[in-house]
Design a protein around this motif. Structure first.
Motif, mmCIF file in Angstrom:
data_model
loop_
_atom_site.group_PDB
_atom_site.id
_atom_site.type_symbol
_atom_site.label_atom_id
_atom_site.label_comp_id
_atom_site.label_asym_id
_atom_site.label_seq_id
_atom_site.Cartn_x
_atom_site.Cartn_y
_atom_site.Cartn_z
ATOM 1 N N PHE A 33 0.902 -0.757 -0.147
ATOM 2 C CA PHE A 33 -0.207 -0.478 0.327
ATOM 3 C C PHE A 33 1.013 1.158 -0.167
ATOM 4 N N ARG A 34 1.903 1.173 0.256
ATOM 5 C CA ARG A 34 3.516 2.616 0.040
ATOM 6 C C ARG A 34 3.269 2.380 -1.492
ATOM 7 N N TRP A 35 3.015 1.452 -2.061
ATOM 8 C CA TRP A 35 4.057 1.839 -3.307
ATOM 9 C C TRP A 35 3.030 2.088 -3.908
ATOM 10 N N SER A 88 4.855 5.271 -4.567
ATOM 11 C CA SER A 88 5.254 6.111 -3.138
ATOM 12 C C SER A 88 4.645 6.696 -1.923
ATOM 13 N N TYR A 89 6.253 7.279 -1.122
ATOM 14 C CA TYR A 89 5.749 6.825 0.232
ATOM 15 C C TYR A 89 4.565 7.817 0.345
ATOM 16 N N GLU A 90 5.784 8.924 0.411
ATOM 17 C CA GLU A 90 4.979 10.418 0.690
ATOM 18 C C GLU A 90 3.843 10.641 0.487
ATOM 19 N N GLY A 91 3.328 9.827 -0.460
ATOM 20 C CA GLY A 91 1.565 10.143 -1.704
ATOM 21 C C GLY A 91 0.904 8.873 -0.859
ATOM 22 N N SER A 92 1.420 7.951 -0.007
ATOM 23 C CA SER A 92 0.471 6.828 0.109
ATOM 24 C C SER A 92 0.594 7.131 1.954
ATOM 25 N N ILE A 93 1.105 8.305 2.514
ATOM 26 C CA ILE A 93 0.663 8.373 3.844
ATOM 27 C C ILE A 93 -0.285 9.915 3.958
#
Length: 121
Positions: free
Chosen positions: A32-34, A36-41
């Protein structure tokens, strides 16, 4: 083995089983973080994950919480009992880790449930 106590081999089996469970649920969680980590949080991404998967993603988060907690406590128990060999070490370590585990499980459950409910409402 004293009545009511779990054998070391049984705990070792649980440790290995929980390690396998953790590999699976951490993999799902990281998926679920793939990409982009920044976009996923972001708030909107977190809401979409919870709403899109409803029960399934929430279940992954709870399994991750309890499996990691139990896996870690069993490992910590093993380490402490290798260090301490006094008469009541096993009883003391077991009692302390049970109390710590219950407290962390309660706090983690309240925090996770509150977060999920806040995101979906």
């Amino acid at each position: 083995m004293v009545m009511g106590m779990v054998s070391a081999s049984t705990l070792r089996k649980w440790q290995y089983l929980l390690g396998i469970v953790l590999i699976v649920v951490v993999g799902i969680h990281l998926a679920f973080r793939w990409p982009s980590y920044e976009g996923s949080i972001t708030y909107s991404a977190a809401i979409s994950h919870i709403q899109a998967w409803d029960f399934a993603y929430a279940a992954v988060l709870y399994i991750l919480l309890y499996a990691a907690l139990t896996h870690g406590l069993i490992g910590l128990r093993t380490l402490l009992l290798e260090l301490w060999h006094w008469r009541y070490a096993r009883v003391t370590v077991d009692a302390a880790l049970i109390v710590i585990g219950v407290v962390v499980a309660i706090v983690g459950t309240i925090a996770l449930t509150g977060t999920i409910l806040a995101l979906i409402h």
